[in-house]
Design an enzyme around this catalytic site. Structure first.
Site, short mmCIF file in Angstrom:
data_model
loop_
_atom_site.label_atom_id
_atom_site.label_comp_id
_atom_site.label_asym_id
_atom_site.label_seq_id
_atom_site.Cartn_x
_atom_site.Cartn_y
_atom_site.Cartn_z
N ASN A 155 -1.47 0.43 0.63
CA ASN A 155 -1.64 -0.52 -0.48
C ASN A 155 -0.42 -0.45 -1.39
O ASN A 155 -0.25 0.50 -2.16
CB ASN A 155 -2.91 -0.19 -1.27
CG ASN A 155 -3.12 -1.12 -2.44
OD1 ASN A 155 -2.48 -2.17 -2.55
ND2 ASN A 155 -4.01 -0.75 -3.34
N LYS A 215 0.28 -2.35 -3.86
CA LYS A 215 -0.02 -2.78 -5.23
C LYS A 215 1.06 -3.76 -5.72
O LYS A 215 1.55 -4.56 -4.93
CB LYS A 215 -0.19 -1.56 -6.14
CG LYS A 215 -1.21 -0.57 -5.57
CD LYS A 215 -1.59 0.51 -6.53
CE LYS A 215 -2.61 1.44 -5.88
NZ LYS A 215 -3.14 2.44 -6.80
N HIS A 225 -11.06 -3.71 -5.53
CA HIS A 225 -10.33 -2.48 -5.87
C HIS A 225 -10.61 -2.11 -7.33
O HIS A 225 -10.80 -2.97 -8.18
CB HIS A 225 -8.83 -2.69 -5.64
CG HIS A 225 -8.03 -1.44 -5.70
ND1 HIS A 225 -7.64 -0.86 -6.89
CD2 HIS A 225 -7.54 -0.64 -4.71
CE1 HIS A 225 -6.95 0.24 -6.63
NE2 HIS A 225 -6.86 0.40 -5.33
N GLU A 246 -8.81 -1.21 -9.65
CA GLU A 246 -7.89 -1.80 -10.62
C GLU A 246 -8.25 -3.25 -10.91
O GLU A 246 -8.08 -3.73 -12.04
CB GLU A 246 -6.45 -1.69 -10.08
CG GLU A 246 -5.96 -0.25 -10.05
CD GLU A 246 -4.81 0.00 -9.11
OE1 GLU A 246 -4.38 1.16 -9.02
OE2 GLU A 246 -4.34 -0.96 -8.45
N GLU A 258 -13.02 4.74 -3.06
CA GLU A 258 -11.87 5.09 -3.88
C GLU A 258 -12.30 5.57 -5.26
O GLU A 258 -12.51 4.76 -6.16
CB GLU A 258 -10.94 3.88 -4.03
CG GLU A 258 -10.29 3.44 -2.74
CD GLU A 258 -9.13 2.49 -3.02
OE1 GLU A 258 -8.04 2.73 -2.52
OE2 GLU A 258 -9.34 1.51 -3.76
N GLY A 279 -3.65 7.34 -7.83
CA GLY A 279 -2.37 7.42 -8.51
C GLY A 279 -2.23 8.60 -9.46
O GLY A 279 -1.29 8.67 -10.25
N SER A 320 -4.71 9.16 -3.80
CA SER A 320 -3.64 10.16 -3.68
C SER A 320 -3.52 10.73 -2.26
O SER A 320 -3.34 11.94 -2.06
CB SER A 320 -3.85 11.29 -4.69
OG SER A 320 -3.81 10.78 -6.02
#
Length: 253
Positions: free
Chosen positions: A9, A11, A96, A98, A168, A174, A214
């Protein structure tokens, strides 16, 4: 037997020249797709470059990072699932953490997007979140299971066989903090049990569940050993071609 699935991904990162350099570096260095299926989830502005590359490099698939739930219309700035499918995109990442956090995407909206992606003969990668606060209060079931149930509302058993579920935990995305192998397996097992409740054992056993948070070349092999983990969603580590090559070739390391 579920084929391992690794999706990088990107991003909102990389320029077109960096994308081209990445693709040039990974060419011919990815595993056989029967052993490990690989994909890159990139910004929609790179879909053309990726899909053209993937037509030649058969062991890499293209994934969009998001799409709208309508095929066309007056929705300025949105991405049409019909247009993605027409370009040759195979997967679409939905829900996701985010997207949920920064764009207030609800389970109801994600469910609409899942249906739109399936209608256009693409495969949704449905992400579900978990927060550290909820895990500490032993209430993670509401965070991990409910988004899966809501995202799959109205999805037939035949269509459900082809979806991918992404676990996730937001606290691991991250941050450099990876959930332990036992924690990852616990959550993925819970998701599998939920899928059994929804669709029965046979169909649940066909659905791939992947972990994101991560992931890197040092921890991927241990994560992939878990019974209910069928793949990973590396983020930052997938931006570097050499690191991505190590991750997807984890079976040889």
């Amino acid at each position: 037997m579920r084929t391992p699935f690794i999706v990088g991904n990107w991003k909102m990162n990389l320029t077109l020249s960096e994308v081209e350099d990445f693709l040039s570096t990974v060419k011919g260095r990815l595993p056989d797709p029967h052993d490990v299926e690989c994909a890159i989830a990139a910004s929609s502005i790179y879909m053309d470059a990726l899909t053209k590359f993937c037509k030649k490099e058969k062991n890499l698939k293209t994934a969009a990072q998001n799409c709208f739930y309508k095929d066309s219309g007056a929705y300025t700035g949105e991405v049409s699932p019909m247009a993605l499918a027409d370009m040759g995109v195979k997967y679409v990442m939905l829900g996701h953490s985010e997207r949920r956090k920064y764009f207030d995407e609800s389970n109801k909206m994600i469910n609409k997007k899942v249906k739109a992606v399936i209608k256009n003969n693409m495969t949704p990668i449905i992400c579900c979140d978990e927060t550290m606060a909820k895990r500490k209060t032993a209430d993670e079931m509401n965070w991990v299971v409910n988004p899966v149930i809501e995202a799959l509302k109205g999805i037939s058993p035949e269509d459900a066989k082809h979806v991918v579920i992404g676990y996730e935990p937001s606290w691991a995305i991250g941050t450099g903090r990876t959930a332990s192998a036992a924690e990852i397996q616990e959550a993925c097992f819970l998701i599998r049990e939920t899928l059994i409740d929804l669709y029965g054992q046979d169909i649940a056993n066909e659905i791939r569940i992947v972990y994101g948070g991560s992931v890197n070349s040092r921890n991927v092999a241990e994560i992939m050993k878990q019974d209910d983990v069928d793949g990973v969603l590396p983020g930052k580590s997938s931006l570097k071609a050499e690191e991505f090559i190590k991750i997807v070739n984890y079976q040889n390391n």
